[in-house]
Enzyme design. Structure first.
Site, PDB file in Angstrom:
ATOM      1  N   GLU A 314     -75.984 -50.846  16.437  1.00 31.94           N
ATOM      2  CA  GLU A 314     -75.975 -50.459  17.849  1.00 31.94           C
ATOM      3  C   GLU A 314     -77.024 -51.161  18.746  1.00 31.94           C
ATOM      4  OE1 GLU A 314     -75.554 -46.111  17.877  1.00 31.94           O
ATOM      5  OE2 GLU A 314     -73.619 -46.269  18.159  1.00 31.94           O
ATOM      6  N   ASP A 388     -69.433 -40.189  13.108  1.00 32.77           N
ATOM      7  CA  ASP A 388     -70.581 -39.983  13.987  1.00 32.77           C
ATOM      8  C   ASP A 388     -70.661 -38.714  14.349  1.00 32.77           C
ATOM      9  OD1 ASP A 388     -72.875 -40.368  15.357  1.00 32.77           O
ATOM     10  OD2 ASP A 388     -71.941 -41.500  16.986  1.00 32.77           O
ATOM     11  N   GLU A 416     -73.989 -33.142  20.823  1.00 27.54           N
ATOM     12  CA  GLU A 416     -73.388 -34.306  21.294  1.00 27.54           C
ATOM     13  C   GLU A 416     -72.095 -34.232  21.594  1.00 27.54           C
ATOM     14  OE1 GLU A 416     -74.479 -37.983  19.606  1.00 27.54           O
ATOM     15  OE2 GLU A 416     -73.341 -39.153  21.005  1.00 27.54           O
TER      16      GLU A 416
HETATM   17  C1  GCU Z   1     -74.562 -41.646  17.957  1.00 30.82           C
HETATM   18  C2  GCU Z   1     -74.973 -41.390  19.269  1.00 30.82           C
HETATM   19  C3  GCU Z   1     -76.276 -42.407  19.806  1.00 30.82           C
HETATM   20  C4  GCU Z   1     -77.461 -42.747  18.433  1.00 30.82           C
HETATM   21  C5  GCU Z   1     -76.722 -42.873  17.322  1.00 30.82           C
HETATM   22  C6  GCU Z   1     -77.342 -43.052  16.110  1.00 30.82           C
HETATM   23  O1  GCU Z   1     -73.854 -43.071  18.182  1.00 30.82           O
HETATM   24  O2  GCU Z   1     -74.401 -41.382  20.294  1.00 30.82           O
HETATM   25  O3  GCU Z   1     -76.962 -41.900  20.729  1.00 30.82           O
HETATM   26  O4  GCU Z   1     -78.097 -43.643  18.864  1.00 30.82           O
HETATM   27  O5  GCU Z   1     -75.537 -41.900  17.327  1.00 30.82           O
HETATM   28  O6  GCU Z   1     -77.196 -41.887  15.371  1.00 30.82           O
HETATM   29  O7  GCU Z   1     -78.096 -43.921  15.797  1.00 30.82           O
END
Ligand code: GCU
Length: 723
Positions: A314, A388, A416
């Site tokens: 990400e 997730d 979340e």
């Molecule tokens: C999810 C979450 C993110 C977080 C990511 C992670 O995707 O939405 O906000 O950074 O998990 O676990 O790194």
């Protein structure tokens, strides 16, 4: 006779005096499960008063002092008056606490076997005669063991348990029991729904909020022994000297409570902080920079725990930026930490939209070939499921698949994807389900719980007065800690304890609240993502339904995961599809792969099913889907009614707070059901069965909705359009 070694002083007296004064009756949630209100609901008060007449904590470390203070305050509150400390005479009803090294009394007792079983961090609770007196003993091999034992004894009293034949030996099953805070240095919290960060970086290190100590107490009461202070989407600045001084100040508050501090390390920190041209893990200047940085950290935090790292995921930097592997990256940091006894928790939450395979396959594909390539002080941190933190996922196939790499499981305490602050969802059943899942990696009985060395929970804690954003969210912090200590505990037992400590021992409260909690997670699964659906939340903030979300990065969209089309619904992960099912060991693989044996709860996770295909129930997919949405909504209504029946049995403050949130959940469960059904209907073109409550609005209406207004919710855009 010489007074007991630890007859203590002014501090203890002040604590006792404070404890003896009446406690404020306001139930604002601040006290969590450590409320220590007078034992009132049962006839046991007299028994407890007789059994606990004198407090004798022998030893004088900060941790033993914390144990003594907790027992003083706790018992004074629970029993209604302060218990005298040690004096020259040991009395019947003495409560004796210490380690064999700090306490002559404990050292003289026949507890060697028990203490061996208790290990470094565990404890022994025993009712026995000491020097001719009837006593209760809390013994541990370390101060923190005694502290954990003190909390365990208080819990027994809070939950109305008999003490007469007390004989407990308890040791944690997992060595690492950590909270992961996703807190940013500007005070915001990623996926936080309980106000800004608890860490007041601006005023640290000089000003120490008393809440830090209460935070440490709450964690110690559960046996949580580590806290990662910062977000996995890391900011290198936390490693700069000014922030390290603040980190050191927090560590000093937490230390007596057995709570070690960890930080997230941004992989590119050598560039951002160190001014180097590269963060290549094989570059000698980079290695030297990390060694120097880690030495600097240990200089100010001598018991620093180590780093958590999110790399090449990400958008985070990582070793792959330099064509190196995750093992190269992890080993770089591990090498720097090793001389100090620190560890690296390297996250397996790695996926890329440039990799053409199914997103849920990618972590396994990436890490299994690296098994054996990590240094000894690296643990791979694996989310409970391969996607997730969804309301339901199968267990992650990496559990059991990395025989040469220790694993730590990461779960999300903050909700979340499960209604965030307002929806009541007790998560212990989710974690229990995965901990007990059998991977078959080493034959039958290779449960996930047996494949891991630790449990990390993404914290749901902020600076809201009630810490967690709602009364019931506190139960998830509680459940996480209890399961990290003993993964064999049942959700039922955990809920029972928490309700008794937090609300009441009155069976008219315990029974109904327990039923609500135990039904709550399945209700959320049903109204959000039944039958194995996943990731159907609105984009970005993940609040509210968005099964239509498409466009942008495909592997973060709902349509990627639901695969709805005119034929049917669900992601084919069998050999005819992505074959993610092949990552499980047989017979799990075969069970998931076959339509005859796949659990209905995971059906659409593994299979694309025709709308009118008959399931094992005899009903079609369409009918079964509707039934599940309806069941979710019905359960929420039932929870509302059940809670309504508790008026007068729980305090008015919490009664009304919970009632208000259940009202929100009721509206939003219907929103989820109706929006989802309207969307699926646009593919199935099937009629709703007679008697089924049709969606209140058109699909277009639902598609326009944004997150309902709540200024604390992330990125809420507009209010819901008028009907
Ligand atoms: C999810 C979450 C993110 C977080 C990511 C992670 O995707 O939405 O906000 O950074 O998990 O676990 O790194």
């Amino acid at each position: 006779m010489r007074p007991f070694a630890s007859c203590r002083s002014v501090v203890a007296c002040c604590v006792l005096l404070a404890a003896a004064s009446p406690r404020p009756a306001v139930e604002d949630g601040y006290d969590l499960w450590l409320r220590y209100r007078l034992v009132g609901d049962s006839g046991r008060l007299a028994e407890y008063r007789a059994a606990l007449t004198q407090l004798v904590v022998e030893g004088d470390s900060p941790t033993l002092r914390a144990a003594r203070d907790e027992l003083s305050v706790g018992l004074a509150g629970l029993l209604g008056s302060a218990i005298p400390g040690a004096d020259s005479v040991l009395r019947d009803g003495a409560l004796i606490a210490g380690t064999p090294a700090t306490s002559r009394l404990v050292a003289g007792l026949p507890l060697a076997d028990d203490l061996r079983r208790a290990g470094d961090e565990g404890f022994v609770l025993r009712a026995l005669r000491v020097r001719g007196r009837q006593a209760i003993v809390i013994a541990g091999n370390s101060g923190v063991g005694v502290l954990y034992g003190a909390f365990a004894l208080l819990r027994l009293i809070q939950t109305d348990s008999p003490l007469r034949d007390l004989a407990v030996v308890s040791a944690p099953a997992l060595r690492l029991r950590l909270l992961d805070h996703w807190d940013n240095l500007d005070g915001t919290v990623e996926r936080g729904y309980a106000g800004p960060s608890l860490w007041d970086w601006a005023h640290l290190p000089d000003s120490i909020d008393p809440r830090y100590r209460d935070y440490a107490r709450a964690n110690a009461s559960l046996g949580i022994n580590g806290t990662v202070l910062t977000n996995v989407n890391a900011d290198a600045r936390v490693l700069a000297p000014a922030f390290l001084a603040k980190v050191a100040a927090l560590a000093a508050v937490f230390r007596p409570y057995g709570l070690r501090v960890y930080l997230t390390a941004r992989f590119s920190a050598p560039i951002e902080l160190g001014g180097l041209a590269t963060a290549d893990p094989l570059d000698s200047a980079v290695r030297a920079w990390w060694r120097g940085k880690v030495d600097e950290i240990y200089h100010v935090v001598p018991d620093f725990g180590g780093f958590v790292v999110k790399a090449n995921s990400e958008g985070q930097p990582g070793p792959q930026d330099y064509r190196r592997t995750h093992a190269d990256g992890a080993n770089l940091l591990a090498e720097a930490l090793a001389p100090h006894g620190g560890i690296v928790m390297w996250r397996a939450f790695v996926y890329s939209s440039e990799v053409p395979t199914d997103r849920v396959r990618q972590a396994y594909d990436e890490f299994v070939p690296l098994d054996g390539a990590f240094r000894d002080n690296v643990l791979l941190q694996v989310k409970n499921g391969p996607l997730d933190f969804q309301p339901r996922e199968p267990f992650h196939p990496l559990f059991g698949a990395m025989s040469r790499t220790p694993l730590i499981m990461e779960v999300q305490i903050t909700k979340e994807y499960l209604g965030q602050d307002t929806h009541l969802a007790f998560l212990a059943p989710t974690w229990e389900e995965v901990l007990r899942a059998d991977t078959y990696s080493h034959g039958a009985g290779s449960t996930v719980a047996r494949q891991i060395r630790g449990l990390a929970g993404v914290a749901n804690i902020g600076s809201d007065r009630d810490w967690c954003g709602s009364d019931f969210n506190q139960a998830n912090w509680y459940a996480f800690g209890r399961l990290a200590w003993d993964p064999g505990l049942s959700s039922t037992a955990i809920a029972d304890e928490w309700i008794r400590m937090t609300f009441s021992n009155d069976p008219r409260v315990v029974g109904p609240v327990q039923a609500m909690m135990l039904a709550s997670r399945e209700a959320v699964v049903n109204y959000m993502t039944p039958l194995g659906l996943a990731h159907q939340m609105a984009r970005g903030h993940h609040y509210g339904p968005g099964p239509w979300v498409s466009g942008g990065r495909a592997d973060q969209t709902s349509v990627y995961f639901n695969r709805a089309d005119s034929a049917g619904l669900g992601f084919d992960r069998t050999a005819s599809g992505s074959n993610a099912v092949g990552q499980y060991f047989p017979p799990v693989r075969n069970r998931f792969a076959s339509r005859d044996s796949v659990p209905e709860t995971l059906l659409l996770w593994f299979h694309h099913v025709r709308w009118n295909e008959r399931l094992r129930s005899g009903r079609t997919l369409w009918e079964e889907l509707l039934r599940h949405y309806e069941a979710g909504v019905d359960t929420v209504r039932w929870m509302e009614r059940t809670w309504g029946g508790l008026e007068g049995l729980v305090d008015a403050e919490r009664f009304h707070r919970v009632q208000g949130f259940l009202r929100i959940q009721d509206v939003e469960a219907r929103w989820w059901r109706d929006a989802s059904v309207a969307y699926w209907e646009s593919f199935s073109h099937l009629p709703l069965p007679p008697g089924y409550e049709a969606p209140a609005h058109s699909l277009d209406w639902y598609r326009q909705l944004r997150c309902p207004p709540d200024p604390r919710k992330p990125r809420c855009e507009t209010v819901m359009p008028a009907p």
